[in-house]
Write a protein that holds these residues in place. Structure first.
Motif, PDB file in Angstrom:
ATOM      1  N   THR A 134       0.962  -1.125   0.058  1.00 48.37           N
ATOM      2  CA  THR A 134      -0.200  -0.116   0.037  1.00 48.37           C
ATOM      3  C   THR A 134       0.729   1.373   0.089  1.00 48.37           C
ATOM      4  N   TRP A 142      -3.448  -5.614   0.631  1.00 44.44           N
ATOM      5  CA  TRP A 142      -4.583  -4.887   0.104  1.00 44.44           C
ATOM      6  C   TRP A 142      -5.258  -5.748  -1.040  1.00 44.44           C
ATOM      7  N   THR A 143      -6.249  -6.450  -0.126  1.00 41.72           N
ATOM      8  CA  THR A 143      -6.881  -7.647  -0.797  1.00 41.72           C
ATOM      9  C   THR A 143      -8.266  -7.035  -1.316  1.00 41.72           C
ATOM     10  N   ASP A 145     -11.288  -7.919  -0.995  1.00 41.97           N
ATOM     11  CA  ASP A 145     -12.402  -7.635  -0.141  1.00 41.97           C
ATOM     12  C   ASP A 145     -12.335  -6.335   0.639  1.00 41.97           C
ATOM     13  N   ARG A 146     -11.125  -5.553   0.508  1.00 39.68           N
ATOM     14  CA  ARG A 146     -10.978  -4.228   1.366  1.00 39.68           C
ATOM     15  C   ARG A 146     -12.286  -3.425   0.616  1.00 39.68           C
ATOM     16  N   PHE A 150     -11.623   2.064   2.116  1.00 39.91           N
ATOM     17  CA  PHE A 150     -10.344   1.751   2.452  1.00 39.91           C
ATOM     18  C   PHE A 150      -9.425   2.300   1.172  1.00 39.91           C
ATOM     19  N   CYS A 151      -9.930   1.721   0.033  1.00 39.85           N
ATOM     20  CA  CYS A 151      -9.315   2.335  -1.095  1.00 39.85           C
ATOM     21  C   CYS A 151      -8.935   3.918  -0.992  1.00 39.85           C
TER      22      CYS A 151
END
Length: 257
Positions: A134, A142-143, A145-146, A150-151
């Protein structure tokens, strides 16, 4: 402007060779960049770094690169169970023992982040931001499903705006999402995929006037050569099976490292 982005090679020389050959056949690719984790888990750490240097491919430091380069106590990896933790420590110790002084110096000197301005630095944008994990840490996962929040938080930290691209790896599972006009791209893995597809993966990013196009590419390589060299080395045989299964098995599905 079109770029090829590769990540998480993890000393898998046959996979890297196949990916670079495939990139060479791509039309109008202006440059290739790596997103880190060049070493670990396979027996070609020095050869991998040499090939990238000879090919004049620059990039950022993955967690494996910065920890090996600075003699940190562990690789900064995440463990899902005791066996994964054991294997991770074995790989890290093996890699530290087998990297040459020149390779170690190279890994320690990799930057944390690279910013690309396809239209030149005299214009405000767009930009392509390259990191490993990140924009805050190369060990943070940083999967896919974040959540969108979060992004956007990571975009704010990175200084990204609408029309920009943030590209990263680390999880070994490719994905792409657009949030608020910003493109978030996980490049997957060249040398150690974890999505059940054994083929090497990389990404083509094409930035035009007001447009961004993302293409995930998979490439077959001489996986058996990599498997046999792992089996002949003192690395755990588990790493060979990981390559054969693409990081997945019905009994014990593997999670991001």
């Amino acid at each position: 402007m079109k770029y090829a982005l590769i990540s998480d090679i993890h000393a898998n020389l046959p996979a890297l060779e196949a990916v670079l050959e495939d990139i060479g056949r791509q039309l109008e690719v202006s440059a290739t960049y790596h997103l880190g984790d060049l070493v670990g888990y396979a027996p070609w750490p020095n050869e991998t770094v040499t090939l990238l240097r000879d090919s004049k491919i620059i990039g950022v430091a993955g967690n494996y690169d910065s920890t090996v380069g600075t003699d940190y106590k562990h690789c900064g990896c995440r463990y899902e169970d005791p066996r994964q933790e054991e294997l991770s420590h074995i790989s890290y110790g093996w890699t530290r023992e087998h990297v040459s002084p020149g390779t170690k110096e190279f890994l320690a000197g990799l930057p944390f982040r690279i910013d690309l301005r396809p239209n030149g630095g005299h214009l405000a944008g767009p930009q392509i931001i390259l990191v490993h994990g990140t924009p805050t840490l190369n060990t943070l996962y940083w999967t896919e499903d974040r959540p969108d929040d979060f992004c956007l938080k990571m975009a704010t930290v990175a200084g990204a705006r609408r029309g920009d691209v943030i590209a990263f790896g680390h999880t070994h599972i490719p994905w792409h999402r657009e949030v608020g006009g910003i493109h978030f791209v996980n490049t997957g893995s060249v040398g150690r995929p974890k999505d059940g597809d054994w083929r090497a993966g990389y990404v083509i990013v094409e930035v035009g006037v007001g447009t961004v196009r993302i293409e995930h590419v998979r490439v077959e390589y001489d996986m058996e050569r990599a498997v046999q060299e792992i089996l002949k080395s003192t690395l755990p045989d588990d790493f060979a099976e990981h390559l054969r299964t693409g990081g997945r098995s019905p009994a014990t599905p593997l999670q991001p490292k």
